[in-house]
Design a protein around this motif. Structure first.
Motif, PDB file in Angstrom:
ATOM      1  N   SER A  15       0.863  -1.180   0.000  1.00 26.38           N
ATOM      2  CA  SER A  15       0.000   0.000   0.000  1.00 26.38           C
ATOM      3  C   SER A  15       0.900   1.230   0.000  1.00 26.38           C
ATOM      4  O   SER A  15       1.709   1.415   0.920  1.00 26.38           O
ATOM      5  CB  SER A  15      -0.917   0.030   1.226  1.00 26.38           C
ATOM      6  OG  SER A  15      -2.029  -0.801   1.051  1.00 26.38           O
ATOM      7  N   MET A  16       0.763   2.041  -1.035  1.00 32.58           N
ATOM      8  CA  MET A  16       1.534   3.271  -1.141  1.00 32.58           C
ATOM      9  C   MET A  16       0.695   4.431  -0.608  1.00 32.58           C
ATOM     10  O   MET A  16      -0.490   4.547  -0.939  1.00 32.58           O
ATOM     11  CB  MET A  16       1.918   3.546  -2.592  1.00 32.58           C
ATOM     12  CG  MET A  16       2.575   2.371  -3.306  1.00 32.58           C
ATOM     13  SD  MET A  16       4.188   1.938  -2.625  1.00 32.58           S
ATOM     14  CE  MET A  16       5.211   3.258  -3.255  1.00 32.58           C
ATOM     15  N   VAL A  17       1.290   5.263   0.206  1.00 32.23           N
ATOM     16  CA  VAL A  17       0.561   6.399   0.788  1.00 32.23           C
ATOM     17  C   VAL A  17       1.356   7.684   0.549  1.00 32.23           C
ATOM     18  O   VAL A  17       2.553   7.655   0.267  1.00 32.23           O
ATOM     19  CB  VAL A  17       0.331   6.200   2.302  1.00 32.23           C
ATOM     20  CG1 VAL A  17      -0.474   4.940   2.565  1.00 32.23           C
ATOM     21  CG2 VAL A  17       1.654   6.146   3.068  1.00 32.23           C
ATOM     22  N   HIS A  18       0.658   8.815   0.670  1.00 34.08           N
ATOM     23  CA  HIS A  18       1.347  10.101   0.560  1.00 34.08           C
ATOM     24  C   HIS A  18       2.101  10.338   1.867  1.00 34.08           C
ATOM     25  O   HIS A  18       1.498  10.436   2.942  1.00 34.08           O
ATOM     26  CB  HIS A  18       0.349  11.224   0.305  1.00 34.08           C
ATOM     27  CG  HIS A  18       1.006  12.517  -0.105  1.00 34.08           C
ATOM     28  ND1 HIS A  18       1.773  13.267   0.762  1.00 34.08           N
ATOM     29  CD2 HIS A  18       1.027  13.172  -1.290  1.00 34.08           C
ATOM     30  CE1 HIS A  18       2.229  14.341   0.126  1.00 34.08           C
ATOM     31  NE2 HIS A  18       1.796  14.304  -1.121  1.00 34.08           N
ATOM     32  N   GLU A  19       3.398  10.442   1.750  1.00 38.83           N
ATOM     33  CA  GLU A  19       4.260  10.476   2.943  1.00 38.83           C
ATOM     34  C   GLU A  19       4.012  11.671   3.855  1.00 38.83           C
ATOM     35  O   GLU A  19       4.253  11.596   5.059  1.00 38.83           O
ATOM     36  CB  GLU A  19       5.727  10.440   2.523  1.00 38.83           C
ATOM     37  CG  GLU A  19       6.201  11.607   1.667  1.00 38.83           C
ATOM     38  CD  GLU A  19       5.803  11.512   0.215  1.00 38.83           C
ATOM     39  OE1 GLU A  19       5.898  12.538  -0.483  1.00 38.83           O
ATOM     40  OE2 GLU A  19       5.391  10.418  -0.232  1.00 38.83           O
TER      41      GLU A  19
END
Length: 372
Positions: free
Chosen positions: A105-109
């Motif tokens: 799962s990629m998220v906005h850091e």
């Protein structure tokens, strides 16, 4: 030679492997699940049958045998940047080598909230993941990763310094969970020490330092290291604050500084150190457009050793973090916490985390300080 296949390309079964190897299917299962209760000779015989048939165990079958899903949940920020993507690739490659599946799962850091992070962990829990790897480049992600309560092991990838220290983060983790937690990262401080030492060897006594966005722990660590280490070498340092990692922002700042020094009739510092290579690209463009020669008039150093910077004009001196080694270290720690690996073997440990070394790639953008 390609592995032998059943008629109609039917996927070979564990029982066929057992029959070809002359062992029970339970023995085949033990070999697949890396059980120590198998002799080397038997393991070799089973592996030969696996290779000959082209057998691939299904994750569901392995899960039933080992009571594990063989799945790692990876939550990662920084998907638009070279370092995180390189690290994620290394994690996935090593996981496959050990028969593990990585779900990502990629998220906005910068925008990821604690609630969003906990919801992602809940989603992974529904998939019965065996462990978590959390690539947390910003303070907000690191804090969320520490706050979230989990029963599975977790490995966090971050930097040593930030608004929240590693030791403070560890205190946020419930005491009963801490023996299932590991933190790894790049030795940013050690890398910056090598940069500063190299500047000193070339006689530089003044430098501009372009800092990255402060919410990024890498940027925070590199800036802290630069300030202390440059002062220890008596390098007169001016900090240029950037809100992004973008080349365009660094380009605008460098143009402004060249104009400002020119209005004052003052000489520019003899070197510019950028917190990442994107910034160095913008800086070098501004210098070229003003007719300043690199490195004869001013030297430039970057950080990250992005693909292509060795072919810039001139080739960029930069720090080469071992992002692949970082991913491998994170997976080794995951396997260790799952009881499938040995003790950690980090050359450097600081602030409660294992550190991967980084080297300076000296190229033609760095030269002796000009005499003025």
């Amino acid at each position: 030679m390609a592995g032998k296949r059943n008629a109609g390309n039917k996927r070979p079964s564990m029982f066929e492997v057992a029959k070809l190897a002359g062992v029970s299917h339970q023995t085949v299962s033990r070999v697949i699940n890396h059980s120590p209760d198998v002799s080397d000779a038997t393991r070799e015989k089973v592996q030969k049958a696996i290779d000959q048939l082209g057998y691939r165990p299904s994750n569901s079958a392995r899960a039933l045998a080992s009571h594990r899903s063989r799945t790692i949940g990876l939550i990662a920020g920084g998907q638009h940047f070279y370092g995180p993507i390189s690290t994620i690739s290394a994690i996935e490659t090593m996981a496959r080598q050990h028969g593990l599946f990585v779900t990502v799962s990629m998220v906005h850091e910068a925008l990821c909230t604690r609630a969003e992070f906990e919801n992602l962990c809940g989603t992974f829990n529904e998939q019965n993941v065996d462990a978590f790897i959390m690539l947390t480049p910003t303070d907000v992600m690191f804090e969320a990763a520490c706050y979230t309560q989990l029963t599975q092991p977790r490995v966090m990838i971050t930097s040593t310094h930030g608004e929240l220290s590693v030791s403070e983060g560890l205190r946020l983790i419930h005491s009963r969970e801490r023996d299932r937690v590991s933190i790894v990262g790049i030795d940013q401080w050690g890398a910056m020490a090598k940069v500063v030492a190299l500047l000193g060897e070339y006689g530089h006594k003044s430098a501009l330092y372009f800092a990255g966005p402060n919410e990024w722990r890498d940027a925070h660590t590199r800036l802290d290291a630069w300030r202390k280490l440059a002062a220890s070498r008596s390098i007169d340092s001016q900090i240029v604050r950037c809100h992004t990692w973008d080349a365009s922002e660094a380009y605008a700042h460098m143009n402004h500084l060249i104009d400002e020094y020119g209005r004052r009739g003052a000489a520019l510092p003899t070197a510019v150190v950028a917190a990442n290579d994107n910034q160095a690209v913008g800086i070098m463009r501004a210098l070229h457009e003003h007719g300043l020669r690199i490195p004869q008039d001013i030297s430039v150093v970057g950080f990250d050793d992005m693909s292509g910077v060795d072919n810039m004009y001139p080739p960029l001196t930069t720090v080469h973090p071992d992002f692949e080694g970082l991913g491998v270290a994170a997976m080794r720690e995951t396997l260790r916490l799952l009881g499938e690996g040995g003790e950690p073997t980090f050359l450097t440990t600081q602030h409660g985390m294992g550190l991967i070394p980084a080297e300076v790639r000296a190229r033609r953008s760095l030269g002796p300080a000009p005499r003025r």
